[in-house]
Design a protein around this motif. Structure first.
Motif, PDB file in Angstrom:
ATOM      1  N   GLN A  92      -9.331  58.294  15.336  1.00  0.00           N
ATOM      2  CA  GLN A  92      -8.297  57.154  16.037  1.00  0.00           C
ATOM      3  C   GLN A  92      -8.894  56.875  17.471  1.00  0.00           C
ATOM      4  N   ALA A  93      -9.605  57.953  18.275  1.00  0.00           N
ATOM      5  CA  ALA A  93     -10.441  57.613  19.309  1.00  0.00           C
ATOM      6  C   ALA A  93     -11.526  56.790  19.334  1.00  0.00           C
ATOM      7  N   SER A  94     -12.307  57.163  18.099  1.00  0.00           N
ATOM      8  CA  SER A  94     -13.416  56.394  17.914  1.00  0.00           C
ATOM      9  C   SER A  94     -13.106  54.869  17.611  1.00  0.00           C
ATOM     10  N   ALA A  95     -12.022  54.610  16.847  1.00  0.00           N
ATOM     11  CA  ALA A  95     -11.595  53.321  16.613  1.00  0.00           C
ATOM     12  C   ALA A  95     -11.287  52.821  17.917  1.00  0.00           C
ATOM     13  N   GLN A  96     -10.671  53.083  18.916  1.00  0.00           N
ATOM     14  CA  GLN A  96     -10.309  52.654  20.170  1.00  0.00           C
ATOM     15  C   GLN A  96     -11.623  52.172  20.980  1.00  0.00           C
ATOM     16  N   HIS A  97     -12.632  53.164  20.931  1.00  0.00           N
ATOM     17  CA  HIS A  97     -13.882  52.642  21.541  1.00  0.00           C
ATOM     18  C   HIS A  97     -14.492  51.713  20.991  1.00  0.00           C
ATOM     19  N   LEU A  98     -14.424  51.620  19.610  1.00  0.00           N
ATOM     20  CA  LEU A  98     -15.217  50.707  18.786  1.00  0.00           C
ATOM     21  C   LEU A  98     -14.724  49.285  18.875  1.00  0.00           C
ATOM     22  N   GLU A  99     -13.037  49.120  19.225  1.00  0.00           N
ATOM     23  CA  GLU A  99     -12.501  47.967  19.292  1.00  0.00           C
ATOM     24  C   GLU A  99     -12.935  47.057  20.564  1.00  0.00           C
ATOM     25  N   ARG A 100     -13.444  47.993  21.544  1.00  0.00           N
ATOM     26  CA  ARG A 100     -13.927  47.313  22.773  1.00  0.00           C
ATOM     27  C   ARG A 100     -15.121  46.731  22.501  1.00  0.00           C
ATOM     28  N   SER A 101     -15.962  47.246  22.081  1.00  0.00           N
ATOM     29  CA  SER A 101     -17.270  46.676  21.436  1.00  0.00           C
ATOM     30  C   SER A 101     -17.188  45.533  20.675  1.00  0.00           C
TER      31      SER A 101
END
Length: 192
Positions: free
Chosen positions: A114-123
């Protein structure tokens, strides 16, 4: 004809959707080659349906209860279950940076994913500001849902967790590694 076959027909007959899936989401129905024949450890065959630019491929498994599971195999020797059918897989593909979400999953930990997905959404938005409208266009053309990222992560984690024992990918005498990566974030510099 299964629902997966119907979706593939829709993609083939709609050049604009085919192009969006290929260029923005890494699902290319014209890349139907993946080296030697792959199968599941159970011996069940896999049918290649699409590829992606890094050399990985998407496969349909044997029909079960009117659904054909979707398996992914990377060019780096990782493989496993992506979704229970093509509609679910395409919702994940258009709605989530799923490969990196699995790569930075801490071994399949849902909170890490979930944390990775949030970071990846920004990029994802930085790389393509039109990604939401493109996803909506694909979803409308293929009668898919736009699913919240957090829900897609749950679905992805649940599917990849079901890889063993029925969806372990094998080829050329080798067993593919699981789709879950061990790291929680990129090793060089973390999330930026």
């Amino acid at each position: 004809m299964t629902s997966s076959d119907h979706l593939l027909d829709l993609i083939q007959t709609n050049p604009e959707i085919d192009l969006l899936l290929r260029s923005s989401f890494g699902f290319d129905i014209h890349r139907k080659y993946y080296g030697d024949d792959l199968s599941l450890a159970s011996g069940a065959p896999l049918e290649v349906i699409a590829g992606e630019s890094a050399g990985g491929a998407y496969f349909l498994g044997v029909e079960q209860n009117g659904r054909r599971p979707v398996v992914f195999a990377s060019s780096e020797g990782e493989g496993g279950l992506l979704a229970d059918d093509l509609a679910d897989a395409l919702e994940i593909i258009i709605g989530l940076e799923w490969r990196d979400c699995l790569s930075f999953s801490g071994g399949g930990d849902l909170e890490v994913m979930q944390a990775s997905a949030q970071h990846l959404e920004r990029s994802r938005y930085k790389d393509n500001p039109d990604i939401d409208s493109e996803a909506a266009q694909v979803a409308a053309a293929l009668s898919l849902r736009i699913v919240p990222v957090a829900d897609l992560v749950i679905r992805l984690q649940a599917a990849a967790s079901k890889t063993e024992p029925d969806y372990v990918v094998t080829g050329d005498g080798q067993t593919f590694d699981p789709l879950f990566g061990e790291y929680a974030e990129p090793r060089h510099g973390g999330w930026r």
